[in-house]
Design a protein around this motif. Sequence first.
Motif, mmCIF file in Angstrom:
data_model
loop_
_atom_site.group_PDB
_atom_site.id
_atom_site.type_symbol
_atom_site.label_atom_id
_atom_site.label_comp_id
_atom_site.label_asym_id
_atom_site.label_seq_id
_atom_site.Cartn_x
_atom_site.Cartn_y
_atom_site.Cartn_z
ATOM 1 N N LYS A 252 54.224 -20.292 -98.755
ATOM 2 C CA LYS A 252 55.013 -19.236 -98.105
ATOM 3 C C LYS A 252 54.685 -19.220 -96.627
ATOM 4 C CE LYS A 252 54.850 -16.054 -102.013
ATOM 5 N NZ LYS A 252 53.725 -15.395 -102.621
ATOM 6 N N PHE A 253 55.691 -18.959 -95.810
ATOM 7 C CA PHE A 253 55.462 -18.614 -94.412
ATOM 8 C C PHE A 253 55.866 -17.157 -94.282
ATOM 9 C CE2 PHE A 253 56.227 -23.280 -93.815
ATOM 10 C CZ PHE A 253 54.987 -23.590 -93.272
ATOM 11 N N GLY A 254 54.923 -16.265 -94.222
ATOM 12 C CA GLY A 254 55.252 -14.828 -94.235
ATOM 13 C C GLY A 254 55.929 -14.484 -95.547
ATOM 14 N N LYS A 255 57.124 -13.914 -95.447
ATOM 15 C CA LYS A 255 57.843 -13.533 -96.672
ATOM 16 C C LYS A 255 58.646 -14.694 -97.252
ATOM 17 C CE LYS A 255 58.491 -8.594 -95.984
ATOM 18 N NZ LYS A 255 59.409 -7.617 -95.385
ATOM 19 N N LEU A 256 58.839 -15.707 -96.404
ATOM 20 C CA LEU A 256 59.705 -16.814 -96.813
ATOM 21 C C LEU A 256 58.962 -17.789 -97.720
ATOM 22 C CD1 LEU A 256 62.523 -18.195 -96.175
ATOM 23 C CD2 LEU A 256 61.260 -19.507 -94.471
ATOM 24 N N GLN A 257 59.443 -17.907 -98.959
ATOM 25 C CA GLN A 257 58.828 -18.863 -99.869
ATOM 26 C C GLN A 257 59.515 -20.211 -99.700
ATOM 27 O OE1 GLN A 257 58.459 -17.583 -103.933
ATOM 28 N NE2 GLN A 257 56.961 -19.163 -104.370
ATOM 29 N N VAL A 258 58.805 -21.148 -99.118
ATOM 30 C CA VAL A 258 59.415 -22.423 -98.743
ATOM 31 C C VAL A 258 59.276 -23.460 -99.857
ATOM 32 C CG1 VAL A 258 59.342 -24.303 -97.074
ATOM 33 C CG2 VAL A 258 59.066 -21.965 -96.303
ATOM 34 N N LEU A 259 58.136 -23.479 -100.548
ATOM 35 C CA LEU A 259 57.969 -24.372 -101.698
ATOM 36 C C LEU A 259 57.632 -23.519 -102.923
ATOM 37 C CD1 LEU A 259 55.884 -27.245 -100.026
ATOM 38 C CD2 LEU A 259 58.339 -27.236 -100.509
ATOM 39 N N GLY B 254 67.722 -33.381 -99.214
ATOM 40 C CA GLY B 254 68.014 -31.973 -99.448
ATOM 41 C C GLY B 254 68.478 -31.331 -98.160
ATOM 42 N N PRO B 255 69.143 -30.169 -98.267
ATOM 43 C CA PRO B 255 69.689 -29.513 -97.075
ATOM 44 C C PRO B 255 68.603 -29.165 -96.054
ATOM 45 C CG PRO B 255 70.360 -28.364 -99.091
ATOM 46 C CD PRO B 255 69.367 -29.396 -99.495
ATOM 47 N N ASN B 256 69.007 -28.906 -94.822
ATOM 48 C CA ASN B 256 68.054 -28.440 -93.814
ATOM 49 C C ASN B 256 67.374 -27.182 -94.317
ATOM 50 O OD1 ASN B 256 68.740 -30.406 -91.890
ATOM 51 N ND2 ASN B 256 70.548 -29.231 -91.329
ATOM 52 N N GLY B 257 66.088 -27.110 -94.109
ATOM 53 C CA GLY B 257 65.354 -25.905 -94.505
ATOM 54 C C GLY B 257 64.958 -25.874 -95.965
ATOM 55 N N SER B 258 65.184 -26.974 -96.702
ATOM 56 C CA SER B 258 64.858 -26.950 -98.140
ATOM 57 C C SER B 258 63.364 -27.193 -98.398
ATOM 58 C CB SER B 258 65.715 -27.963 -98.907
ATOM 59 O OG SER B 258 65.587 -29.246 -98.344
ATOM 60 N N GLY B 259 62.614 -27.555 -97.369
ATOM 61 C CA GLY B 259 61.159 -27.672 -97.533
ATOM 62 C C GLY B 259 60.619 -29.090 -97.481
ATOM 63 N N LYS B 260 61.449 -30.051 -97.080
ATOM 64 C CA LYS B 260 61.030 -31.456 -97.069
ATOM 65 C C LYS B 260 59.820 -31.681 -96.141
ATOM 66 C CE LYS B 260 65.128 -32.818 -95.654
ATOM 67 N NZ LYS B 260 65.797 -31.510 -95.536
ATOM 68 N N THR B 261 59.968 -31.228 -94.903
ATOM 69 C CA THR B 261 58.887 -31.442 -93.938
ATOM 70 C C THR B 261 57.630 -30.691 -94.361
ATOM 71 O OG1 THR B 261 60.437 -31.874 -92.137
ATOM 72 C CG2 THR B 261 58.227 -31.191 -91.495
ATOM 73 N N THR B 262 57.808 -29.491 -94.905
ATOM 74 C CA THR B 262 56.648 -28.711 -95.357
ATOM 75 C C THR B 262 55.914 -29.442 -96.478
ATOM 76 O OG1 THR B 262 57.816 -26.681 -94.754
ATOM 77 C CG2 THR B 262 55.912 -26.435 -96.199
ATOM 78 N N LEU B 263 56.648 -30.019 -97.414
ATOM 79 C CA LEU B 263 56.016 -30.772 -98.500
ATOM 80 C C LEU B 263 55.221 -31.953 -97.947
ATOM 81 C CD1 LEU B 263 55.605 -31.311 -101.544
ATOM 82 C CD2 LEU B 263 57.693 -32.678 -101.489
ATOM 83 N N PRO C 286 56.285 -38.576 -87.602
ATOM 84 C CA PRO C 286 56.806 -37.213 -87.639
ATOM 85 C C PRO C 286 58.285 -37.145 -87.255
ATOM 86 C CG PRO C 286 55.488 -37.540 -85.674
ATOM 87 C CD PRO C 286 55.398 -38.809 -86.455
ATOM 88 N N GLN C 287 58.929 -36.069 -87.679
ATOM 89 C CA GLN C 287 60.339 -35.849 -87.334
ATOM 90 C C GLN C 287 60.467 -35.741 -85.806
ATOM 91 O OE1 GLN C 287 61.920 -32.573 -89.587
ATOM 92 N NE2 GLN C 287 64.012 -32.950 -88.937
ATOM 93 N N ILE C 288 59.556 -35.008 -85.201
ATOM 94 C CA ILE C 288 59.490 -34.950 -83.740
ATOM 95 C C ILE C 288 58.040 -35.202 -83.344
ATOM 96 C CG2 ILE C 288 59.844 -33.529 -81.689
ATOM 97 C CD1 ILE C 288 61.710 -31.780 -83.569
HETATM 98 P P1 ADP Z 1 63.334 -29.323 -93.980
HETATM 99 O O1 ADP Z 1 62.381 -30.344 -93.466
HETATM 100 O O2 ADP Z 1 63.768 -29.562 -95.392
HETATM 101 O O3 ADP Z 1 64.515 -29.143 -93.086
HETATM 102 P P2 ADP Z 1 61.173 -27.458 -93.445
HETATM 103 O O4 ADP Z 1 60.122 -27.780 -94.415
HETATM 104 O O5 ADP Z 1 60.985 -27.919 -92.050
HETATM 105 O O6 ADP Z 1 62.589 -27.905 -94.027
HETATM 106 O O7 ADP Z 1 61.354 -25.877 -93.394
HETATM 107 C C1 ADP Z 1 61.596 -25.089 -94.530
HETATM 108 C C2 ADP Z 1 61.668 -23.640 -94.118
HETATM 109 O O8 ADP Z 1 60.385 -23.210 -93.681
HETATM 110 C C3 ADP Z 1 62.613 -23.361 -92.955
HETATM 111 O O9 ADP Z 1 63.266 -22.143 -93.202
HETATM 112 C C4 ADP Z 1 61.684 -23.273 -91.767
HETATM 113 O O10 ADP Z 1 62.213 -22.435 -90.780
HETATM 114 C C5 ADP Z 1 60.431 -22.676 -92.389
HETATM 115 N N1 ADP Z 1 59.199 -23.076 -91.692
HETATM 116 C C6 ADP Z 1 58.717 -24.338 -91.586
HETATM 117 N N2 ADP Z 1 57.542 -24.370 -90.918
HETATM 118 C C7 ADP Z 1 57.268 -23.090 -90.587
HETATM 119 C C8 ADP Z 1 56.172 -22.454 -89.909
HETATM 120 N N3 ADP Z 1 55.147 -23.152 -89.429
HETATM 121 N N4 ADP Z 1 56.245 -21.105 -89.764
HETATM 122 C C9 ADP Z 1 57.269 -20.397 -90.263
HETATM 123 N N5 ADP Z 1 58.320 -20.914 -90.921
HETATM 124 C C10 ADP Z 1 58.328 -22.253 -91.093
#
Ligand code: ADP
Length: 237
Positions: free
Chosen positions: A10-17, A34-43, A79-81
């Motif tokens: 989770k990032f704050g309230k947002l459950q990303v994975l 997966g769509p933008n924001g689906s959690g790929k980079t986070t995983l 990295p993506q960037i």
């Molecule tokens: P993807 O790579 O699939 O596009 P990300 O894993 O980058 O998705 O992001 C998934 C969600 O987590 C997005 O809504 C993004 O804004 C949020 N997010 C990613 N990293 C952070 C962070 N460090 N702090 C807060 N929110 C984040």
Amino acid sequence: MIRTENIVKKFGKLQVLKGVNTLFQSGEVISVIGPNGSGKTTLIKCILGMVVPDSGKIFFDGKDISNDFSYRKDIGFMPQIGHYPENMKIGQLFAMMKDLRRISSELDEELLEEYDLNNMYQKAMRTLSGGTTQKVSAALAFMFNPKVLILDEPTAGLDPLAAEILKEKILKAKKQGKLVIITSHIMSEVDELADSIMYLFEGKILFNKTIMNIKTETGEDKLGKAIAKIMKQNNHV
Ligand code: ADP
Ligand code: MG
């Protein structure tokens, strides 16, 4: 080789994975899409130890990564960037990385040559175009001959020729038995490179299948169409 068990982040309230279970094996090219924001980079960042999951476990060669960071020497990451010290010159950056890694085995400088980066050693990182920065990231990812390559949208900023060079390099790595995990939005590219697809949707794995199975199940030869069909069947469109 890499196994994740019920990863929650989770990032704050947002459950990303929301409980991601995966198994990645050597000699495979796996595309995480997966769509933008689906959690790929986070995983990916969880696997790299750059983001710490709230719960769940990750194993590299059977060892829990939270106890020991040494596994990271076996991973080349693009990295993506890429963020680099702006005033550092390309040559200094490579010298610094070699110094940090202290690798005695042979370096893989193929991309450095093919991208002509060895003739740009005097250029400062801040003066580089996005595409050239991506080339630097790619060259660094492959340089230390890692067992695993993790590439986050690697061809997104590259010109067509540079993208082609990278694709060849990825296929070569696969032939050498390496594990390659790649995220991409370009379906033709995924089709060319990957053996299987892991589809992330809102932090969950929607499916994890070989490209061959995806095509036969849907009766579609074009990967993009096949995936659209699966999404439709699952009412995700
Ligand atoms: P993807 O790579 O699939 O596009 P990300 O894993 O980058 O998705 O992001 C998934 C969600 O987590 C997005 O809504 C993004 O804004 C949020 N997010 C990613 N990293 C952070 C962070 N460090 N702090 C807060 N929110 C984040
Ligand atoms: Mg991403």
